[in-house]
Enzyme design. Structure first.
Site, PDB file in Angstrom:
ATOM      1  N   PRO A 107       0.835  -1.196   0.000  1.00  0.00           N
ATOM      2  CA  PRO A 107       0.000   0.000   0.000  1.00  0.00           C
ATOM      3  C   PRO A 107       0.878   1.258   0.000  1.00  0.00           C
ATOM      4  O   PRO A 107       1.883   1.317   0.717  1.00  0.00           O
ATOM      5  CB  PRO A 107      -0.795  -0.114   1.301  1.00  0.00           C
ATOM      6  CG  PRO A 107      -0.730  -1.559   1.683  1.00  0.00           C
ATOM      7  CD  PRO A 107       0.557  -2.079   1.149  1.00  0.00           C
ATOM      8  N   GLY A 111       2.987   3.971   5.444  1.00  0.00           N
ATOM      9  CA  GLY A 111       4.073   3.661   6.370  1.00  0.00           C
ATOM     10  C   GLY A 111       4.651   2.276   6.152  1.00  0.00           C
ATOM     11  O   GLY A 111       5.273   1.715   7.056  1.00  0.00           O
ATOM     12  N   SER A 114       6.786   1.611   0.738  1.00  0.00           N
ATOM     13  CA  SER A 114       6.620   1.260  -0.678  1.00  0.00           C
ATOM     14  C   SER A 114       7.701   1.914  -1.551  1.00  0.00           C
ATOM     15  O   SER A 114       8.202   1.269  -2.481  1.00  0.00           O
ATOM     16  CB  SER A 114       5.215   1.604  -1.180  1.00  0.00           C
ATOM     17  OG  SER A 114       5.028   2.985  -1.182  1.00  0.00           O
ATOM     18  N   ALA A 117      10.947   0.043  -1.190  1.00  0.00           N
ATOM     19  CA  ALA A 117      10.841  -1.307  -1.762  1.00  0.00           C
ATOM     20  C   ALA A 117      10.917  -1.260  -3.286  1.00  0.00           C
ATOM     21  O   ALA A 117      11.594  -2.087  -3.908  1.00  0.00           O
ATOM     22  CB  ALA A 117       9.543  -1.967  -1.310  1.00  0.00           C
ATOM     23  N   ASP A 158      13.929   2.502   6.628  1.00  0.00           N
ATOM     24  CA  ASP A 158      13.202   1.766   5.580  1.00  0.00           C
ATOM     25  C   ASP A 158      14.162   1.031   4.644  1.00  0.00           C
ATOM     26  O   ASP A 158      14.005  -0.167   4.403  1.00  0.00           O
ATOM     27  CB  ASP A 158      12.336   2.722   4.740  1.00  0.00           C
ATOM     28  CG  ASP A 158      11.060   3.121   5.448  1.00  0.00           C
ATOM     29  OD1 ASP A 158      11.007   2.986   6.678  1.00  0.00           O
ATOM     30  OD2 ASP A 158      10.113   3.586   4.770  1.00  0.00           O
TER      31      ASP A 158
HETATM   32  O1  PMV Z   1       5.023   6.420   8.485  1.00  0.00           O
HETATM   33  P1  PMV Z   1       6.197   5.580   8.847  1.00  0.00           P
HETATM   34  O2  PMV Z   1       5.949   4.135   9.058  1.00  0.00           O
HETATM   35  O3  PMV Z   1       7.413   5.850   8.027  1.00  0.00           O
HETATM   36  O4  PMV Z   1       6.522   6.011  10.351  1.00  0.00           O
HETATM   37  C1  PMV Z   1       6.919   7.253  10.756  1.00  0.00           C
HETATM   38  C2  PMV Z   1       7.702   7.021  11.990  1.00  0.00           C
HETATM   39  C3  PMV Z   1       7.945   8.238  12.816  1.00  0.00           C
HETATM   40  O5  PMV Z   1       8.737   7.820  13.914  1.00  0.00           O
HETATM   41  C4  PMV Z   1       6.653   8.822  13.349  1.00  0.00           C
HETATM   42  C5  PMV Z   1       8.669   9.323  12.036  1.00  0.00           C
HETATM   43  C6  PMV Z   1      10.117   8.998  11.675  1.00  0.00           C
HETATM   44  O6  PMV Z   1      10.677   9.732  10.836  1.00  0.00           O
HETATM   45  O7  PMV Z   1      10.707   8.073  12.237  1.00  0.00           O
END
Ligand code: PMV
Length: 319
Positions: A107, A111, A114, A117, A158
Site C-alpha cells: 500500500p 508507512g 513502498s 521497496a 526503511d
Molecule cells: O510512516 P512511517 O511508518 O514511516 O513512520 C513514521 C515514523 C515516525 O517515527 C513517526 C517518524 C520517523 O521519521 O521516524
C-alpha cells in the site's frame, strides 16, 4: 539476491518486501531506539527486458500510471534517480536500451516502505540483468539516496530493513543493527482506512514537546526502554512478553497524543480477538495498527479487526 532469471532468458526480475515499525515510532525522532521488521507478504517487483534500439532506459510504473524516460527525467525523479545511480555503480553504458516494469502490492503512503521497496526491486533487477552482485549494505546505501528525494531527511530505517530483509534495531544518528528472530512470530497488520500525514503528526508532537519537554522526555525514555526489551524478547523467542511490550508501547503512544479513535478501536478489537498485544504502527492519527497473533488466534483476530472497520488485514510471519 531475490532477483530471478526467468524462463525467458532475456528477462530479469528483482523483488523487495514492505516493512512496518514494530516499536519506537516518534521516540526514534528524539534518538531513542526503534525496531522495524520486513513484511514479506506484500512486495514490489521490477522486471527488465531489452528495449528498442535507441530508446534508452524507460521505466513503466504500472500502479502509478507513470512512464519515465530516464534520459529526460528531472534530477529529483526518484525512479529515474535509482536507475541512474545503479547504472553508475554497475559501470558501462549510462543509458542502455531497457524497458523496466515496476509494480507493487505494498500500500502506498501507509508507512509500509513502498518507495524504498520499489527502489530496492529496481536495483536488484538491474544488478541481475548485468550479471552483477552487491551486498545488502551497498543496495541499502543506494536506496537511501532515493529516499532523500521522497522524504527529505529519512532516518534510513526503511532502506535498511527492506534491503536486509531482517529485523532492524535502529538509533538515529548512531546507527543500526540487523538482528535475528529466536522464534518466528505472526503479525496482523490492519489499516484504519484513515489517511494521515507523517509530517503533520511529527510536527504536531514537535510543537508540544518544545512547549513542554518535561512532560514528553520521560515518555520517550520509556518507549526506548521498551524497544530494548522488545529486541531481547524477539531474540529470545519470548512472544508473550513481546505482546505485553506492544500494549505498553501503545499506552505511551496514546499519552504522546498520536493515536486516534479508529486506531484505539482496532487495537481493542485485536485484543478481544485474543492477540497477545496490539499497537499502532508508524506515524498514527490513522494508517496502520499491528497485533501479535498465533496460528490459533489469527483467524479470530482477522475477523474482529474487519468487524471493527479495518479496510484491509495482512497476516505476515516475521522470521
Ligand atoms: O510512516 P512511517 O511508518 O514511516 O513512520 C513514521 C515514523 C515516525 O517515527 C513517526 C517518524 C520517523 O521519521 O521516524
Amino acid at each position: 539476491m531475490t532477483a530471478l532469471l526467468l524462463g525467458n532468458a532475456q528477462m530479469t526480475v528483482g523483488y523487495a518486501p514492505g516493512k512496518v515499525i514494530l516499536f519506537g515510532e516518534h521516540a526514534v525522532v528524539y534518538c531513542r531506539p526503534a525496531i522495524a521488521v520486513p513484511v514479506a507478504d506484500v512486495r514490489a517487483q521490477a522486471s527488465i527486458e531489452p528495449g528498442e534500439a535507441g530508446q534508452g532506459t524507460v521505466v513503466h510504473a504500472l500502479d502509478l500510471g507513470r512512464t519515465v524516460a530516464v534520459r529526460e527525467a528531472a534530477d529529483d525523479d526518484p525512479l529515474a534517480q535509482i536507475v541512474r545511480s545503479t547504472l553508475g555503480v554497475i559501470g558501462g553504458d549510462p543509458d542502455p536500451d531497457l524497458t523496466i516494469e515496476v509494480r507493487s502490492t505494498i500500500p502506498i503512503a501507509r508507512g509500509m516502505g513502498s518507495g524504498a521497496a520499489v527502489s530496492t526491486a529496481v536495483v536488484r533487477a538491474l544488478l541481475a540483468h548485468f550479471g552483477q552482485w552487491r551486498s545488502s549494505r551497498s543496495i541499502s546505501e543506494l536506496v537511501y539516496q532515493t529516499e532523500v528525494l521522497y522524504h527529505g531527511t529519512p532516518s534510513g530505517i526503511d532502506n535498511t530493513v527492506i534491503a536486509f530483509e531482517k529485523p532492524v534495531f535502529f538509533v538515529k544518528d548512531e546507527g543500526w543493527e540487523v538482528f535475528w528472530v529466536g522464534m518466528p512470530f505472526l503479525l496482523a497488520i490492519a489499516d484504519t482506512g484513515v489517511q494521515s500525514s507523517t509530517k503533520e503528526v511529527v510536527g504536531d508532537l514537535r510543537r508540544r514537546h518544545e512547549a513542554n519537554p518535561e512532560r514528553y522526555e520521560p515518555l520517550f525514555d520509556r518507549v526506548g526502554e521498551i524497544a530494548i526489551a522488545a529486541r531481547d524478547a524477539i531474540e529470545g523467542g519470548h512472544n508473550e512478553s513481546l505482546g505485553r511490550l506492544m500494549d505498553e508501547n501503545q499506552n505511551l503512544l496514546q499519552e504522546l497524543g498520536v493515536s486516534c479513535p479508529e486506531l484505539d478501536c482496532l487495537v481493542a478489537a485485536a485484543r478481544e480477538g485474543g492477540a497477545l498485544g496490539a499497537k499502532l504502527s508508524g506515524a498514527g492519527w490513522g494508517g496502520n495498527m499491528i497485533a501479535l497473533v498465533t496460528e490459533e488466534t489469527r483467524g479470530r483476530v482477522d475477523m474482529m479487526l474487519r468487524l471493527a472497520g479495518a479496510t484491509s488485514v495482512i497476516i505476515t510471519e516475521v522470521k
